[in-house]
Write a protein that holds these residues in place. Structure first.
Motif, PDB file in Angstrom:
ATOM      1  N   THR A   1      -2.568   0.292 -12.984  1.00 36.48           N
ATOM      2  CA  THR A   1      -2.408  -0.582 -11.812  1.00 36.48           C
ATOM      3  C   THR A   1      -3.653  -1.441 -11.604  1.00 36.48           C
ATOM      4  O   THR A   1      -3.549  -2.626 -11.289  1.00 36.48           O
ATOM      5  N   ALA A   2      -4.826  -0.859 -11.800  1.00 38.45           N
ATOM      6  CA  ALA A   2      -6.069  -1.608 -11.588  1.00 38.45           C
ATOM      7  C   ALA A   2      -6.261  -2.699 -12.632  1.00 38.45           C
ATOM      8  O   ALA A   2      -6.763  -3.780 -12.315  1.00 38.45           O
ATOM      9  N   THR A   3      -5.840  -2.441 -13.866  1.00 33.22           N
ATOM     10  CA  THR A   3      -6.050  -3.437 -14.906  1.00 33.22           C
ATOM     11  C   THR A   3      -4.968  -4.509 -14.920  1.00 33.22           C
ATOM     12  O   THR A   3      -5.226  -5.621 -15.381  1.00 33.22           O
TER      13      THR A   3
ATOM     14  N   ILE B   1      -3.549  13.861 -14.396  1.00 29.04           N
ATOM     15  CA  ILE B   1      -3.724  12.907 -15.505  1.00 29.04           C
ATOM     16  C   ILE B   1      -2.743  11.746 -15.366  1.00 29.04           C
ATOM     17  O   ILE B   1      -3.101  10.585 -15.584  1.00 29.04           O
ATOM     18  N   PHE B   2      -1.507  12.034 -14.989  1.00 29.71           N
ATOM     19  CA  PHE B   2      -0.521  10.975 -14.758  1.00 29.71           C
ATOM     20  C   PHE B   2      -0.978  10.032 -13.649  1.00 29.71           C
ATOM     21  O   PHE B   2      -0.856   8.809 -13.768  1.00 29.71           O
ATOM     22  N   VAL B   3      -1.493  10.584 -12.565  1.00 31.53           N
ATOM     23  CA  VAL B   3      -1.957   9.754 -11.440  1.00 31.53           C
ATOM     24  C   VAL B   3      -3.146   8.899 -11.876  1.00 31.53           C
ATOM     25  O   VAL B   3      -3.203   7.700 -11.561  1.00 31.53           O
ATOM     26  N   ALA B   4      -4.087   9.489 -12.608  1.00 33.98           N
ATOM     27  CA  ALA B   4      -5.245   8.720 -13.077  1.00 33.98           C
ATOM     28  C   ALA B   4      -4.806   7.587 -14.005  1.00 33.98           C
ATOM     29  O   ALA B   4      -5.319   6.464 -13.910  1.00 33.98           O
TER      30      ALA B   4
ATOM     31  N   VAL C   1       4.225   5.896  -5.425  1.00 30.36           N
ATOM     32  CA  VAL C   1       4.207   5.984  -6.887  1.00 30.36           C
ATOM     33  C   VAL C   1       3.271   7.098  -7.332  1.00 30.36           C
ATOM     34  O   VAL C   1       3.602   7.879  -8.235  1.00 30.36           O
ATOM     35  N   ASN C   2       2.121   7.219  -6.701  1.00 29.75           N
ATOM     36  CA  ASN C   2       1.170   8.274  -7.075  1.00 29.75           C
ATOM     37  C   ASN C   2       1.709   9.661  -6.748  1.00 29.75           C
ATOM     38  O   ASN C   2       1.518  10.603  -7.518  1.00 29.75           O
TER      39      ASN C   2
ATOM     40  N   MET D   1       0.819  -1.188   0.000  1.00 30.34           N
ATOM     41  CA  MET D   1       0.000   0.000   0.000  1.00 30.34           C
ATOM     42  C   MET D   1       0.873   1.267   0.000  1.00 30.34           C
ATOM     43  O   MET D   1       0.544   2.238  -0.652  1.00 30.34           O
ATOM     44  N   VAL D   2       1.956   1.220   0.737  1.00 26.20           N
ATOM     45  CA  VAL D   2       2.852   2.371   0.790  1.00 26.20           C
ATOM     46  C   VAL D   2       3.466   2.615  -0.582  1.00 26.20           C
ATOM     47  O   VAL D   2       3.618   3.756  -1.019  1.00 26.20           O
ATOM     48  N   ARG D   3       3.778   1.532  -1.303  1.00 30.60           N
ATOM     49  CA  ARG D   3       4.354   1.650  -2.638  1.00 30.60           C
ATOM     50  C   ARG D   3       3.395   2.367  -3.583  1.00 30.60           C
ATOM     51  O   ARG D   3       3.800   3.231  -4.368  1.00 30.60           O
ATOM     52  N   VAL D   4       2.114   2.031  -3.503  1.00 30.64           N
ATOM     53  CA  VAL D   4       1.110   2.666  -4.369  1.00 30.64           C
ATOM     54  C   VAL D   4       1.025   4.155  -4.073  1.00 30.64           C
ATOM     55  O   VAL D   4       0.974   4.981  -4.996  1.00 30.64           O
ATOM     56  N   ILE D   5       1.040   4.526  -2.825  1.00 28.49           N
ATOM     57  CA  ILE D   5       0.971   5.937  -2.444  1.00 28.49           C
ATOM     58  C   ILE D   5       2.208   6.684  -2.922  1.00 28.49           C
ATOM     59  O   ILE D   5       2.109   7.782  -3.484  1.00 28.49           O
TER      60      ILE D   5
END
Length: 66
Positions: free
Chosen positions: A59-61, A50-53, A7-8, A1-5
């Protein structure tokens, strides 16, 4: 979870860093105090969003479904 935050956060700040690097590398020494003076915050924020989206969509796909 920390990695996702992390990266965003990096993806959001990437346009700001690229803009600062561009301004630093192409600046003419005209006595300005900062490279970030006159920073176009709204366009850079929109690009970062836009980059974050895009990162979230990829990541979701590509993540494994549990």
């Amino acid at each position: 979870m920390v990695r996702v935050i992390l990266v965003n956060i990096v993806m959001f700040l990437l346009p700001f860093g690229l803009y600062a690097a561009f301004k630093y590398l192409t600046r003419i020494d005209d006595g300005k105090a900062s490279v970030l003076e006159g920073l176009p915050i709204l366009p850079l924020s929109l690009i970062g969003t836009i980059f974050v989206a895009g990162t979230l969509a990829i990541t979701a796909t590509m993540s494994e479904k549990h």
